[in-house]
Design a protein around this motif. Structure first.
Motif, PDB file in Angstrom:
ATOM      1  N   ARG A 110      -1.425   2.422  -0.729  1.00  0.00           N
ATOM      2  CA  ARG A 110      -1.705   1.142  -1.240  1.00  0.00           C
ATOM      3  C   ARG A 110      -2.591   0.411  -0.422  1.00  0.00           C
ATOM      4  O   ARG A 110      -2.672   0.352   0.672  1.00  0.00           O
ATOM      5  CB  ARG A 110      -0.273   0.414  -0.987  1.00  0.00           C
ATOM      6  N   ALA A 140       9.209   1.192   2.608  1.00  0.00           N
ATOM      7  CA  ALA A 140       7.899   1.222   2.131  1.00  0.00           C
ATOM      8  C   ALA A 140       7.433   2.369   3.046  1.00  0.00           C
ATOM      9  O   ALA A 140       6.593   3.244   2.491  1.00  0.00           O
ATOM     10  CB  ALA A 140       7.159  -0.171   2.544  1.00  0.00           C
ATOM     11  N   ASP A 141       7.739   2.526   4.057  1.00  0.00           N
ATOM     12  CA  ASP A 141       6.897   3.407   5.210  1.00  0.00           C
ATOM     13  C   ASP A 141       7.584   4.984   4.771  1.00  0.00           C
ATOM     14  O   ASP A 141       6.747   5.612   4.752  1.00  0.00           O
ATOM     15  CB  ASP A 141       7.632   3.320   6.737  1.00  0.00           C
ATOM     16  N   ASN A 156       5.426   0.167  -4.226  1.00  0.00           N
ATOM     17  CA  ASN A 156       5.315   0.978  -2.751  1.00  0.00           C
ATOM     18  C   ASN A 156       6.261   0.519  -2.154  1.00  0.00           C
ATOM     19  O   ASN A 156       6.630   1.039  -0.895  1.00  0.00           O
ATOM     20  CB  ASN A 156       3.961   0.643  -2.435  1.00  0.00           C
ATOM     21  N   ALA A 160       0.905   8.488  10.926  1.00  0.00           N
ATOM     22  CA  ALA A 160       2.099   7.913  10.372  1.00  0.00           C
ATOM     23  C   ALA A 160       2.404   8.376   8.893  1.00  0.00           C
ATOM     24  O   ALA A 160       3.424   9.097   8.635  1.00  0.00           O
ATOM     25  CB  ALA A 160       2.266   6.545  10.400  1.00  0.00           C
ATOM     26  N   GLY A 161       1.290   8.307   7.894  1.00  0.00           N
ATOM     27  CA  GLY A 161       1.376   8.552   6.700  1.00  0.00           C
ATOM     28  C   GLY A 161       1.470   9.950   6.330  1.00  0.00           C
ATOM     29  O   GLY A 161       2.431  10.514   5.633  1.00  0.00           O
ATOM     30  N   THR A 182       6.804  -2.589  -0.359  1.00  0.00           N
ATOM     31  CA  THR A 182       6.866  -4.035   0.193  1.00  0.00           C
ATOM     32  C   THR A 182       7.584  -4.872  -0.137  1.00  0.00           C
ATOM     33  O   THR A 182       8.160  -5.689   0.827  1.00  0.00           O
ATOM     34  CB  THR A 182       5.120  -4.201   0.138  1.00  0.00           C
ATOM     35  N   ALA A 228       5.504   5.696   1.669  1.00  0.00           N
ATOM     36  CA  ALA A 228       3.984   6.183   2.098  1.00  0.00           C
ATOM     37  C   ALA A 228       3.832   7.580   2.385  1.00  0.00           C
ATOM     38  O   ALA A 228       3.207   8.197   2.378  1.00  0.00           O
ATOM     39  CB  ALA A 228       3.568   5.298   3.143  1.00  0.00           C
ATOM     40  N   ARG A 229       5.131   7.846   3.296  1.00  0.00           N
ATOM     41  CA  ARG A 229       5.043   9.207   3.940  1.00  0.00           C
ATOM     42  C   ARG A 229       5.298  10.259   2.806  1.00  0.00           C
ATOM     43  O   ARG A 229       4.967  11.323   2.671  1.00  0.00           O
ATOM     44  CB  ARG A 229       6.152   9.393   4.849  1.00  0.00           C
ATOM     45  N   THR A 289      -3.851   8.424   4.642  1.00  0.00           N
ATOM     46  CA  THR A 289      -2.091   9.074   4.271  1.00  0.00           C
ATOM     47  C   THR A 289      -2.123  10.163   3.405  1.00  0.00           C
ATOM     48  O   THR A 289      -1.050  10.640   2.969  1.00  0.00           O
ATOM     49  CB  THR A 289      -1.656   8.013   3.809  1.00  0.00           C
TER      50      THR A 289
END
Lengths: 247, 364
Positions: A90, A80-81, A58, A113-114, A60, A84-85, A162
Motif C-alpha cells: 500500500r 495490517a502487518d 490493507n 518485513a513484508g 490500517t 502486508a506479509r 514487499t
C-alpha cells in the motif's frame, strides 16, 4: 506471481464493508470483488471515502461492519502487518517516509518485513524495487531530504519491495508534472503486465484510464458506478457526482 | 559520485570496517581487561562507573534513539537489578552470578510490563514508565528482608577488597562490552531497520509488514536487562544499596537523557561520548554541589541549541566518519573498461571477497 489464481477467481473480496468514526459514516455497505490480475481504478470526489476504503482493505483501519477476504481468507480482523506479509502493498496519499533512513533502507524495510527476505535476497529485492520506481540514483539519500515527487516514488518503491500480489495505490500521480506522470503510468502498467493486481485511487483520470480496465466511482461512502472505464466516466451517476444534479 | 545503474549495484555493509572495528575493539577490550594489573585499584575502580554509565546510555539510546520509545522509567530496572542481587545472593548464589541471574529475571518482568506500557504512546508512555518505576520502588520497600526503606548491604561477599574490586571491574567491563556488541549486531540485523522504520513512522512500518509490537518488545526487554545489569554493578560496587530512593531515582533517567543528547541520539557512538563527558564532569565538578547541576544543565541546553545532533552527530556530518557501521550504502559494482576483475588466483589486497564476487557475477 507465485500463486496464479484462475480466471474470475477473486483475489480480494470486500463484502458490505462499513466504516464510521463516531456518528460520521465514511463507508456504507461497499461491495467490491477484484479478480486476480485486474487493474481497478477508483474515482470519486474528496471525502467520498476512497482512502478509507484502502485503509480498511490493507488493515490500517478496521471495518466497522462487513468482511474483507484476501486470497480466499477472511482478513477482516487481521492486523495490517500480517496483511502486508500476505501480499498487500500500500502507498499513502500523504507520503510517510522513514525520514532518518536512506531511500534504500526504506525499501529494505519492505523487503525484509513484508517479503520476509534476508541477506542478499533482501538487498536484491530492495534494489529491484528502487530500480522499478526509478529511485536507484538517490538510494543513499536520507528519505527525509526527498522532494515531494521523490517521496511519492518512495511510497511505490517500498510497497513493491514487499513483493505484493495486490498493490493499493493512493493518489500516487497527484502533483506530478505531465512527463513525470507519464513515466509513472509506464511503471504501473508494467507492474500490471507482470500480473500484479492493482487498485488505484486517482484524481488524474487521464493517468488512470491509461492503465485500468475497470473503474469504480465512490461517492459519500457507496459505489455509484462500476464497470468499463469509459462507460463509467460517461454514466449519469458519475456526471451527477461531479457536476451535481439528481441521481 | 558514480551513477547507480540497475544490475550494476551492490549493497555495502562496510564489512571491512567491521573487521577493523572488531580487531581494534578486541585490542581495547584486552587492554581494559589487563588494566587492573597496571593501574592502582583506586583508578580502575573509578572506571567501573564509566562502564555502567556507557551501558545505561547505550540502553536508553537503543530504546529512545532507535526504537522511538522515550522512557523516563529505566530506573525501575536499575533498582530491581540492584535489589535482585540481594534476592539471589540470599538464595545462596555468589554476588556476581546473582547479578546475571537477577537481570535475566528482570527481563522477564519487563516482558510482562511491556503489555501494560505499550498501551500508552508518546508522552503518556514516558509518564507511564515513570509510574512503573515508582511502583517498583514502593513494592521493594515493603520487604523487610530487602532492608525496607533503609537500603541494605550484601551479606555474602568476597572478603578481600582487592579481589572484590577486581571481579566487579571485570563484570562491569563484560557487561558494557556485551551491551555494545549486542546493540551493534542488533542494529545491523533485519530488526535494526524494522525498529528505525517504526520510530520514523509506525503506520507505514505496519503497512510494510513490520510486526511493530514484537520489534518494540524485544528492545524494551533488552534495554531493561541492560539497565538491570548496570543496577547490579552499582550495587556490587557500593556493596549494597544506600537507599531505595537513590537506586530508584528518576535522576538516572535525567542523566541518561543528558548523556545521549550530548553525545548524539540515534548513533551508537554518541552515548559512549556522552557517557565519557558526563563521567569527566562528574569526576571533576561534582564537589561544586548545586553549581555542578547548573553547569550540566547549561551544557545540555547549549548542545541541544548549537549541536542538535550531539557531539558525534556534528563530527559525523563534518568528517563523514563511522566507528560502528550500522547503515547500508548502495555502491556501483561496474568498473572502468579494461579493468577486468581479478581472477581467483590474483592477490587483491584490502578487498573483501564478497565485493569481488558481486562484481564478477554482474559482469558474467
Amino acid at each position: 506471481m507465485t500463486r496464479t489464481a484462475g480466471a474470475g477467481e477473486a483475489l480480494l473480496e470486500v463484502d458490505s464493508v462499513a466504516k464510521s468514526y463516531g456518528a460520521l459514516d465514511v463507508l456504507t455497505a461497499v461491495h467490491l470483488s477484484v479478480p486476480a490480475g485486474q487493474a481497478l481504478g477508483i474515482v470519486g470526489p474528496n471525502g467520498a471515502g476512497k482512502s478509507t476504503l484502502l485503509s480498511v482493505i490493507n488493515g490500517t483501519e478496521r471495518a466497522t461492519a462487513g468482511t474483507v477476504r484476501f486470497g480466499g481468507r477472511d482478513v477482516t480482523a487481521t492486523p495490517a502487518d500480517a496483511r502486508a506479509r500476505a501480499g498487500m502493498g500500500r502507498t499513502f496519499q500523504v507520503p510517510r517516509p522513514f525520514a532518518h533512513l536512506t531511500v534504500f533502507e526504506n525499501a529494505l524495510a519492505g523487503a525484509t518485513a513484508g517479503a520476509g527476505l534476508r541477506g542478499r535476497a533482501a538487498d536484491d529485492r530492495a534494489l529491484a524495487a528502487l530500480a522499478m520506481a526509478d529511485m536507484l540514483g538517490v538510494a543513499n539519500t536520507p528519505a527525509g531530504a526527498l522532494p515531494l515527487l521523490g517521496r511519492k516514488r518512495l511510497e511505490l518503491a517500498r510497497a513493491l519491495a514487499t513483493d505484493p500480489r495486490l498493490l493499493l495505490l493512493d493518489e500516487i500521480a497527484g502533483g506530478l508534472t505531465e512527463a513525470e506522470c507519464d513515466s509513472l503510468v509506464a511503471t504501473i502498467r508494467s507492474l500490471h503486465t507482470q500480473g500484479i493486481t492493482i487498485i488505484w485511487i486517482e484524481h488524474v483520470v487521464r493517468a488512470l484510464l491509461a492503465v485500468v480496465e475497470r473503474l469504480v466511482c465512490l461517492a459519500t461512502g457507496v459505489i455509484v458506478a462500476d464497470g468499463e472505464p469509459s462507460e463509467v466516466m460517461r454514466s449519469d451517476a458519475v456526471r451527477a457526482v461531479y457536476l451535481g444534479g439528481a441521481l | 559520485m558514480t551513477s547507480l545503474v540497475p544490475g550494476e549495484v551492490r549493497v555495502d555493509r562496510l564489512r571491512r570496517r567491521m573487521i577493523t572495528v572488531q580487531i581494534i575493539g578486541a585490542g581495547v577490550i584486552l587492554a581494559l581487561a589487563m588494566a587492573p594489573y597496571v593501574f592502582e585499584p583506586s583508578i580502575t575502580s573509578q572506571w567501573i562507573k564509566l562502564f555502567y554509565l556507557i551501558t545505561l546510555a547505550t540502553a536508553w539510546n537503543l530504546l529512545a534513539g532507535f526504537a522511538g520509545m522515550v522512557s523516563v522509567g529505566q530506573q525501575a530496572y536499575i533498582g530491581l537489578g540492584a535489589y535482585g542481587v540481594f534476592v539471589f545472593n540470599d538464595l545462596g548464589l555468589d554476588p556476581y552470578s546473582s547479578a546475571l541471574v537477577a537481570s535475566l529475571a528482570i527481563g522477564a518482568i519487563a516482558f510482562a510490563l511491556s503489555f501494560v506500557a505499550f498501551r500508552l504512546r508518546g508522552g503518556y508512555f514516558a509518564i507511564g514508565t515513570w509510574v512503573i518505576a515508582e511502583a517498583a520502588r514502593q513494592i521493594v520497600i515493603r520487604f523487610d528482608s530487602l532492608g525496607a526503606g533503609r537500603g541494605r548491604g550484601i551479606s555474602d561477599y568476597t572478603a578481600d577488597p582487592v579481589m572484590r574490586n577486581l571481579f566487579t571491574y571485570w563484570l562491569a567491563l563484560g557487561i558494557v562490552v556485551a551491551t555494545l556488541i549486542g546493540t551493534l549486531f542488533l542494529l545491523r540485523s533485519r530488526l535494526g531497520v524494522a525498529l528505525q522504520s517504526v520510530r520514523d513512522n509506525e503506520v507505514a512500518a505496519r503497512a510494510l509488514g513490520v510486526d511493530v509490537s514484537r520489534a518494540k518488545r524485544i528492545v524494551f526487554v533488552l534495554a531493561a536487562v541492560m539497565a538491570a545489569l548496570a543496577g547490579a554493578v552499582i550495587c556490587l560496587q557500593q556493596i549494597g544499596v544506600q537507599s531505595p530512593s537513590q537506586i530508584f531515582s528518576v535522576s538516572f533517567s535525567a542523566f541518561m537523557v543528558f548523556m545521549v543528547l550530548i553525545g548524539g541520539i540515534g548513533t551508537l557512538e554518541g552515548p559512549i561520548i556522552g557517557a565519557i563527558v558526563y563521567y569527566v564532569m562528574d569526576l571533576y565538578f561534582s564537589q561544586m554541589g548545586l553549581w555542578y547541576l547548573v553547569v550540566l544543565g547549561v551544557l545540555a541546553i547549549a548542545i541541544t541549541l548549537f549541536l542538535p545532533q550531539g557531539i558525534w552527530g556534528a563530527l559525523r556530518s563534518r568528517f563523514d566518519i563511522t566507528l560502528f557501521p550500522v547503515g547500508h550504502r548502495v555502491v556501483a559494482t561496474s568498473r572502468p573498461a579494461g579493468a577486468a576483475p581479478a581472477g581467483p588466483g590474483e592477490p587483491r589486497p584490502n578487498r573483501t571477497t564478497d565485493a569481488t564476487a558481486a562484481s564478477a557475477t554482474t559482469e558474467g
